[in-house]
Scaffold this active site. Structure first.
Site, short mmCIF file in Angstrom:
data_model
loop_
_atom_site.label_atom_id
_atom_site.label_comp_id
_atom_site.label_asym_id
_atom_site.label_seq_id
_atom_site.Cartn_x
_atom_site.Cartn_y
_atom_site.Cartn_z
N ALA A 45 -3.83 22.08 -24.12
CA ALA A 45 -5.74 22.08 -24.74
C ALA A 45 -5.64 22.06 -25.88
O ALA A 45 -6.83 22.29 -26.27
CB ALA A 45 -6.13 23.16 -23.84
N VAL A 88 5.40 23.60 -20.76
CA VAL A 88 5.02 23.58 -19.43
C VAL A 88 6.40 23.21 -18.47
O VAL A 88 6.38 23.47 -17.56
CB VAL A 88 4.02 22.53 -18.82
CG1 VAL A 88 2.79 23.07 -19.33
CG2 VAL A 88 4.36 21.34 -19.52
N ASN A 127 -2.95 19.22 -17.50
CA ASN A 127 -3.15 18.14 -18.50
C ASN A 127 -2.00 17.93 -19.31
O ASN A 127 -2.12 16.69 -19.67
CB ASN A 127 -4.54 18.71 -19.12
CG ASN A 127 -4.68 17.66 -20.46
OD1 ASN A 127 -5.16 16.48 -20.37
ND2 ASN A 127 -4.49 18.09 -21.60
N SER A 151 -3.10 8.96 -14.65
CA SER A 151 -3.38 7.90 -15.54
C SER A 151 -3.61 6.67 -14.76
O SER A 151 -3.14 6.56 -13.85
CB SER A 151 -2.15 7.89 -16.63
OG SER A 151 -2.26 6.61 -17.25
N TYR A 199 6.79 7.20 -17.79
CA TYR A 199 5.41 7.47 -18.00
C TYR A 199 4.55 7.17 -16.65
O TYR A 199 3.92 8.05 -16.04
CB TYR A 199 4.63 6.91 -19.15
CG TYR A 199 3.47 7.60 -19.49
CD1 TYR A 199 3.10 8.96 -19.72
CD2 TYR A 199 2.10 6.84 -19.06
CE1 TYR A 199 1.84 9.54 -19.99
CE2 TYR A 199 0.85 7.31 -19.47
CZ TYR A 199 0.80 8.62 -19.63
OH TYR A 199 -0.39 9.10 -19.79
N ILE A 222 -8.21 6.55 -23.74
CA ILE A 222 -8.88 7.62 -24.22
C ILE A 222 -8.60 7.79 -25.74
O ILE A 222 -7.46 7.67 -26.15
CB ILE A 222 -8.91 8.99 -23.57
CG1 ILE A 222 -8.92 8.68 -22.00
CG2 ILE A 222 -9.73 9.82 -24.12
CD1 ILE A 222 -10.27 8.13 -21.75
P1 NAP Z 1 -2.62 14.39 -26.78
O1 NAP Z 1 -3.72 14.08 -27.64
O2 NAP Z 1 -1.07 13.82 -27.37
O3 NAP Z 1 -2.37 15.92 -26.58
C1 NAP Z 1 -1.22 16.27 -25.70
C2 NAP Z 1 -1.43 18.00 -25.35
O4 NAP Z 1 -0.54 18.30 -24.64
C3 NAP Z 1 -1.15 18.75 -26.64
O5 NAP Z 1 -2.23 19.79 -26.69
C4 NAP Z 1 -0.03 19.39 -26.83
O6 NAP Z 1 0.26 20.38 -27.05
C5 NAP Z 1 0.21 19.45 -25.35
N1 NAP Z 1 1.50 19.32 -24.92
C6 NAP Z 1 2.54 18.28 -25.03
N2 NAP Z 1 3.81 18.68 -24.44
C7 NAP Z 1 3.53 19.76 -23.81
C8 NAP Z 1 4.45 20.69 -23.12
N3 NAP Z 1 5.77 20.49 -22.97
N4 NAP Z 1 3.78 21.97 -22.97
C9 NAP Z 1 2.62 22.24 -22.98
N5 NAP Z 1 1.66 21.53 -23.67
C10 NAP Z 1 2.15 20.10 -24.12
O7 NAP Z 1 -2.80 13.80 -25.33
P2 NAP Z 1 -3.92 13.26 -24.58
O8 NAP Z 1 -4.15 11.85 -24.97
O9 NAP Z 1 -5.20 14.25 -24.67
O10 NAP Z 1 -3.58 13.51 -23.04
C11 NAP Z 1 -3.77 14.42 -21.96
C12 NAP Z 1 -3.50 14.13 -20.83
O11 NAP Z 1 -4.14 12.80 -20.33
C13 NAP Z 1 -1.88 13.61 -20.59
O12 NAP Z 1 -1.20 14.03 -19.53
C14 NAP Z 1 -1.81 12.11 -20.38
O13 NAP Z 1 -0.86 11.63 -20.15
C15 NAP Z 1 -3.20 11.68 -19.78
N6 NAP Z 1 -3.81 10.59 -20.13
C16 NAP Z 1 -4.06 10.29 -21.66
C17 NAP Z 1 -4.66 8.90 -21.88
C18 NAP Z 1 -5.19 8.53 -23.18
O14 NAP Z 1 -5.40 7.32 -23.08
N7 NAP Z 1 -5.24 9.43 -24.35
C19 NAP Z 1 -4.88 8.09 -20.81
C20 NAP Z 1 -4.32 8.61 -19.54
C21 NAP Z 1 -3.96 9.63 -19.08
P3 NAP Z 1 0.39 20.33 -29.00
O15 NAP Z 1 -0.79 20.22 -29.78
O16 NAP Z 1 0.97 21.97 -29.26
O17 NAP Z 1 1.51 19.65 -29.46
#
Ligand code: NAP
Length: 244
Positions: free
Chosen positions: A10, A61, A87, A139, A152, A185
């Protein structure tokens, strides 16, 4: 009644917007993060300055013991976790043929096993109270194939399987399990793909834009609320029409 929400990953992106939306809905929120302590703590300060209860907690996680420690700390500080948003996630672009064990295992460990770890840590309380909600973030690439994103896509398809199966298993205990499948996103995850790919994704999205983290947070806040009291086992796409 003391209760709290845990949002994994988050500190940034979708998880951050989700923590803000849930705080506004009255949930004390735990902002979980992996590395970006600065971002997590700044979000917590901002939430607290608006009068909301919030705390940050570092935990990978994929590490079952760390997740259990986090859930204990949240319960003791703010109240038992009755809403879990799985998430946290990582992605990787590359040819399937080039993917080594380390990368394959890490993607599944974070995206799938991470959700398993968190659900198992919050379940004892939810089961004993016969209430609670889990929302998994999948996703569009878990609904259809993603070329050069095989691991993924597999992990996100598995999250849908987890959602549907758990929803059936936990429904008799009054616990709802749902899933959101975001489209493209505007977060660091998509920004990392570069401008050309970003423009292509906009082109492929019928609504003609990338989604915002708030577009997804709004759906999660709905699924978390009593307005969705009869909704379980569902995969809600919020993707601008990407998959119709
Ligand atoms: P993001 O901007 O890359 O942020 C990822 C978040 O997850 C960060 O808060 C990160 O923490 C945290 N994180 C990563 N690995 C972790 C771990 N092992 N343990 C705990 N926290 C962890 O990602 P996002 O785009 O917001 O995506 C969030 C979710 O939505 C993901 O599951 C992603 O697959 C899904 N999603 C995203 C999209 C898109 O287009 N962006 C589309 C479909 C699905 P740090 O800040 O500390 O690194």
């Amino acid at each position: 009644m003391k209760r709290s929400a845990l949002v994994t990953g988050a500190s940034r992106g979708i998880g951050r917007a989700c923590a803000i939306a849930l705080a506004r809905e009255g949930w004390p929120v735990c902002v979980n993060y992996l590395e970006r302590r600065d971002a997590a703590e700044s979000l917590v300060s901002s939430l607290r300055s608006q009068g909301f209860a919030a705390m940050a907690f570092q935990a990978d996680v994929a590490d079952r013991k760390a997740v259990a420690r986090m859930v204990r700390a949240v319960s003791e500080t703010m109240g038992p976790v009755e809403l879990l948003v799985n998430n946290a996630g990582i992605s990787h672009q590359g040819l399937f043929q080039d993917m080594d064990d380390e990368l394959w295992n890490r993607i599944l460990a974070v995206n799938l096993t991470g959700a398993r770890n968190a659900v198992q840590a919050v379940l004892p309380h939810m089961l004993s109270e016969k209430r609670g909600a889990v929302i998994n973030v999948s996703s569009i690439w878990g609904l259809r194939g993603g070329s050069c994103e095989v691991a993924y896509s597999c992990s996100k398809a598995a999250v849908i399987g987890l959602t549907r199966s758990l929803a059936l298993e936990l429904a008799p205990s009054g616990i709802r399990v749902n899933c959101v499948a975001p489209g493209c996103i505007e977060t660091d995850m998509v920004r990392a793909l570069g401008e050309e790919t970003r423009a292509m994704l906009v082109e492929e999205t019928p609504l003609g834009r990338l989604g915002t983290p708030e577009d997804i947070a709004n759906v999660i806040a709905f699924l978390a609320s009593d307005r969705a009291a009869f909704v379980t086992g569902q995969v809600v796409s919020a993707d601008g029409g990407f998959i119709v």
